[in-house]
Design a protein around this motif. Structure first.
Motif, short mmCIF file in Angstrom:
data_model
loop_
_atom_site.label_atom_id
_atom_site.label_comp_id
_atom_site.label_asym_id
_atom_site.label_seq_id
_atom_site.Cartn_x
_atom_site.Cartn_y
_atom_site.Cartn_z
N PHE A 56 5.15 -6.72 2.17
CA PHE A 56 4.21 -6.09 1.25
C PHE A 56 3.19 -5.30 2.06
CE2 PHE A 56 5.24 -8.62 -2.58
CZ PHE A 56 4.98 -7.68 -3.56
N LEU A 57 3.13 -4.01 1.83
CA LEU A 57 2.12 -3.17 2.45
C LEU A 57 1.09 -2.74 1.40
CD1 LEU A 57 4.27 -0.79 4.69
CD2 LEU A 57 3.08 -2.89 5.37
N GLN A 58 -0.11 -2.47 1.85
CA GLN A 58 -1.15 -1.93 0.99
C GLN A 58 -1.60 -0.60 1.56
OE1 GLN A 58 -4.60 -4.24 -0.81
NE2 GLN A 58 -5.71 -3.13 0.77
N ALA A 59 -1.51 0.45 0.75
CA ALA A 59 -2.00 1.77 1.13
C ALA A 59 -3.29 2.01 0.36
CB ALA A 59 -0.97 2.85 0.81
N LYS A 60 -4.41 2.05 1.07
CA LYS A 60 -5.72 2.17 0.42
C LYS A 60 -6.35 3.51 0.75
CE LYS A 60 -10.00 -0.44 -0.28
NZ LYS A 60 -10.82 -1.60 0.18
N GLU A 61 -6.84 4.18 -0.26
CA GLU A 61 -7.48 5.47 -0.07
C GLU A 61 -8.70 5.33 0.83
OE1 GLU A 61 -9.49 9.08 -2.73
OE2 GLU A 61 -8.78 7.24 -3.71
N ALA A 62 -8.86 6.27 1.73
CA ALA A 62 -10.01 6.29 2.63
C ALA A 62 -10.74 7.62 2.47
CB ALA A 62 -9.56 6.11 4.08
N GLY A 63 -12.00 7.53 2.10
CA GLY A 63 -12.83 8.72 2.02
C GLY A 63 -13.83 8.71 3.17
N PRO A 64 -14.74 9.65 3.19
CA PRO A 64 -15.78 9.63 4.23
C PRO A 64 -16.60 8.34 4.15
CG PRO A 64 -15.74 11.75 3.07
CD PRO A 64 -14.85 10.82 2.30
#
Length: 476
Positions: A325-333
């Motif tokens: 299970f991978l988690q792809a999490k949005e990264a902003g500034p």
């Protein structure tokens, strides 16, 4: 105000230990340790709700009521979600001019246990969404304020709250001075595995709390990929699929009613994984290649992160009992960039990954980053990826009494000092902090005043919800 003063590794390397210690002491003249005491928000500073609304513009609108619902539960949950308002507040507070790689959101719930690549349970910071080079004081003040806010929520007296904070800050101070006396390699290798945690802190816990700690350790071992498989999946038409739990977990098929959208999203996900694969070390690419993509779903996470895009990605290896299970999490500034200067990385996912690798002694073997088109809307965004669960666990802070809260604060403070010592000048910082309790008392006064302000900010959110100015859903 932007903080630009920075001492590079080259500068540190070219100076003697005595010269570095002298710089730390000299910083006291410009920024006395007592100057960190107290807090009053600048009347011209933007209101916290306005800052939070500014973040809303880039988030999934349908999920924002969940964000505000979670933040409305208590002053502590509000504090957890208010990293940007506190960054704005901290930008106007005194700093020594000594910088490190900071976490940016070092409240006590962003520490916990997880598995090292050697399959040992370690305790460390576990959230780096806001990491950036910056003043070390900002992390210390956010940790101290979180201890004050959490202690109040648990019903501690004013004296008990102050003792929790002062003891924890004193631990940071003494640990930093100890790291300043060690070699660079000794600092880099220092870590808190579960054996060291037991050795350093378990003796301070009462009998029932030690048993609870042992139970939590055992529970963490079950929070792995197989545990995630049991919790988050179902078998449908003979295939393993992520189970829907709207609006918290939404499988890809439920994100759009049009089959062509789902097909395009699956194609985009394949490209996303290929780009991510390139950021891994060769041996980890080889391991990833043993798995095939099975399913993906959108997942709501955390308090402050609600509304950002976060994907659960299910892959299977040899059979249905070999999940990854991978988690792809949005990264902003980072919320700190407006005040501490922009990141040197143009990809916010890479900023998170580099910061995490700098501050943690060990990191997830699948930690990587990408810039990719959105799975549903096609817009380019930055993400970082890691395993969804790998022996992860955290403390039940709401059950801690004053003695146990102090013990937990000591552990978090030692861990934060170790993380800062890896990238900053521990000799200069330790010299600035000194051997007296001056800094400890000042930060305790800051934490007290900031907790007062946080309660007012939480009340303002409740009022905005009551009047309809903010929509909130506290059921999830």
């Amino acid at each position: 105000m932007a903080v630009t003063s920075e001492r590079t590794a080259t500068e540190i390397r070219s100076e003697s230990r005595e010269e570095r210690a002298a710089k730390g002491k000299a910083a006291r003249a410009a920024t006395p340790r007592s100057s960190h005491a107290g807090f009053t928000r600048d009347p011209k500073a933007p209101a916290p709700l306005d800052l939070l609304a500014r973040q809303d513009a880039t988030r999934v609108a349908q999920l924002l009521p969940i964000r505000y619902g979670r933040m409305s539960v208590s002053p502590f949950t509000f504090f957890r979600g208010a990293a940007l308002p506190m960054a704005s507040d901290l930008s106007g507070t005194p700093v020594s001019g000594l910088r490190v790689q900071v976490c940016g959101d070092a409240h006590l719930m962003n520490f916990g246990v997880f598995a090292s690549p050697e399959r040992k349970l370690v305790f460390d910071i576990n959230d780096f969404d806001e990491t950036l080079p910056g003043p070390w004081e900002w992390d210390v003040k956010r940790l101290a304020a979180s201890l004050e806010v959490a202690s109040r929520q648990n019903g501690f007296t004013e004296h008990e709250c102050r003792r929790v904070v002062t003891d924890s800050v004193a631990q940071y101070r003494t640990a930093m001075r100890e790291f300043g006396g060690q070699t660079a390699l000794e600092v880099w290798y220092a870590h808190a595995d579960i054996d060291l945690v037991n050795q350093m802190y378990a003796g301070r816990l009462r009998g029932h709390r030690r048993k609870e700690m042992q139970k939590n350790v055992a529970s963490a071992h079950n929070k792995d990929n197989l545990g995630a498989l049991r919790r988050f999946t179902v078998v449908r038409d003979g295939e393993v699929r992520i189970a829907p739990d709207p609006p918290i977990v939404l499988p890809m098929e439920e994100l759009s009613s049009r089959p062509e959208d789902v097909a395009r999203a699956r194609e985009g996900l394949g490209a996303l994984l290929a780009a991510y694969r390139a950021t891994l070390e060769p041996e980890r690419r080889s391991l990833l290649d043993r798995y095939r993509l099975v399913d993906v779903a959108h997942k709501v996470v955390g308090v402050g992160s609600v509304g950002t895009r976060c994907w659960m990605i299910l892959l299977l290896g040899n059979d249905d009992h070999d999940p990854l299970f991978l988690q792809a999490k949005e990264a902003g500034p980072s919320v700190l960039e407006e005040f501490a200067g922009p990141s040197e990385y143009d990809n916010s996912g890479r900023r998170v990954v580099v910061g995490q690798r700098l501050m943690q002694t060990v990191s997830d073997i699948f930690l990587g980053w990408i810039r990719a088109a959105g799975i549903v809307d096609g817009k380019q965004r930055d993400f970082y990826l890691r395993q969804l669960r790998d022996w992860k666990g955290s403390a039940r802070v709401d059950t801690l009494d004053p003695r146990d809260m102090t013990t937990y604060g000591l552990l978090c403070a030692w861990t934060l000092a170790r993380a800062h010592a890896r990238t900053g000048d521990s000799v200069a910082i330790g010299s600035y902090l000194g051997s007296s309790e001056s800094f400890d008392r000042a930060i305790a006064e800051f934490a007290r005043d900031y907790a007062d302000q946080n309660e007012k900010d939480h009340a303002a959110l409740l009022k905005a919800i009551k009047t309809g100015a903010v929509q909130a859903d506290s059921s999830r």
